[in-house]
Design an enzyme around this catalytic site. Sequence first.
Site, short mmCIF file in Angstrom:
data_model
loop_
_atom_site.label_atom_id
_atom_site.label_comp_id
_atom_site.label_asym_id
_atom_site.label_seq_id
_atom_site.Cartn_x
_atom_site.Cartn_y
_atom_site.Cartn_z
N ALA A 115 75.07 30.27 25.05
CA ALA A 115 74.63 30.12 26.13
C ALA A 115 75.18 30.06 27.61
O ALA A 115 74.55 30.02 27.99
CB ALA A 115 75.06 28.00 26.10
N THR A 174 72.69 30.65 30.82
CA THR A 174 73.32 29.01 32.06
C THR A 174 72.55 30.11 33.41
O THR A 174 72.20 29.75 34.19
CB THR A 174 74.58 28.50 32.06
OG1 THR A 174 75.48 29.62 31.97
CG2 THR A 174 74.23 27.77 30.71
N ASP A 205 66.40 32.41 23.27
CA ASP A 205 65.33 32.21 24.18
C ASP A 205 65.20 33.31 24.07
O ASP A 205 64.26 33.96 24.79
CB ASP A 205 66.18 32.05 25.62
CG ASP A 205 67.47 32.51 26.67
OD1 ASP A 205 67.67 33.81 25.75
OD2 ASP A 205 68.79 31.71 25.99
N HIS A 235 70.85 31.31 15.27
CA HIS A 235 69.77 30.27 15.65
C HIS A 235 68.28 29.95 15.79
O HIS A 235 67.58 29.51 15.70
CB HIS A 235 70.21 29.03 16.81
CG HIS A 235 72.41 28.63 16.09
ND1 HIS A 235 73.18 28.45 17.40
CD2 HIS A 235 72.85 28.70 15.59
CE1 HIS A 235 74.43 28.33 16.36
NE2 HIS A 235 74.36 28.65 15.44
N CYS A 243 54.24 27.17 4.49
CA CYS A 243 53.51 29.32 4.19
C CYS A 243 54.20 30.03 4.93
O CYS A 243 54.13 31.38 5.10
CB CYS A 243 52.37 28.97 4.70
SG CYS A 243 51.94 29.14 5.68
N CYS A 260 47.21 27.04 6.40
CA CYS A 260 47.48 25.54 5.21
C CYS A 260 47.74 24.27 5.41
O CYS A 260 47.29 23.93 4.36
CB CYS A 260 48.88 26.44 4.99
SG CYS A 260 50.75 25.48 4.90
N SER A 281 81.72 28.69 23.81
CA SER A 281 83.26 28.34 23.20
C SER A 281 83.40 28.60 21.96
O SER A 281 84.31 27.85 22.20
CB SER A 281 82.35 26.85 24.03
OG SER A 281 81.79 25.90 22.42
N ASN A 340 84.07 34.31 29.35
CA ASN A 340 83.76 33.30 29.45
C ASN A 340 84.26 31.75 30.33
O ASN A 340 85.23 32.43 31.15
CB ASN A 340 83.93 32.12 27.51
CG ASN A 340 83.35 30.86 28.14
OD1 ASN A 340 81.78 30.95 27.96
ND2 ASN A 340 84.16 29.36 27.46
N ILE A 400 79.85 35.83 33.96
CA ILE A 400 79.16 36.89 32.77
C ILE A 400 78.70 37.91 33.42
O ILE A 400 79.17 39.20 32.86
CB ILE A 400 78.73 35.97 31.95
CG1 ILE A 400 79.29 35.06 30.85
CG2 ILE A 400 78.35 36.69 30.72
CD1 ILE A 400 78.51 34.35 30.23
#
Length: 246
Positions: A23, A27, A103, A118, A129, A154, A193, A217, A235
């Site tokens: 994440a 951010t 995202d 994810h 379907c 469906c 994290s 991080n 980052i």
Amino acid sequence: MTDLATIAEWIREADSIVAFTGAGISTESGIPDFRSPGGIWSKSTPVYYDEFVRYPESRYEYWRQKSIAHREFADAQPNVGHTVLADWETAGRLNGVVTQNIDGLHQAAGSRQVLELHGTARYVACLECEARFDVDPWVLYFQERDEVPPCPECGNWLKHATVSFGQALPREVLSGSMELARGADLFFAIGSSLVVEPAASLPRLAKESGGRLVIINRDSTDQDRSADAVIHASIGETLAAIDKLL
């Protein structure tokens, strides 16, 4: 502390580089971490997958939460961190990106080899379907009609193409991510994290397979002590500085 010039040299030497993102990279594009103060989970309890399947009120609550979060995703644009990783892939430096994020900003920046652990919030999928559709019209459907949208193919339930709590990660995505980690001689863990499993095992897997591990991080992680380099800084600024040294 390892300096950025050394990390740049490791990039030049490496045959297989993999980036794993969480994440924190998003951010900086204005998307709040779900777990952070102000994130959606600080205001609402997430709906578990089995609740979504079993209860109409849970399906409604799921769509209510997703509709609130949708605008932040829809308006967000890739930042310099996403762009640097996409440029490294184009230049042949980076083998791929494994991301916990939903995202789609890596793809928007130009990355092509992206494994989404994810899933993605840019699509909805039918649980029956498995048809997939762009998310925007179905969020609008919910907002205008105040009801959970049915699959136009469906008639079953539509759900965002993301992995909910209690829902298994896509097997092929996880196995592909593990293969990348095992083969990496330089593994970047960026903006995570490193507490959510099984994703958090990927940096360990890369390290145990003989690769160097670089963690970038904002906060410390439980894997900092085993990393070859740890950077607690922005980052985007860090990746841009490394890129400049290349």
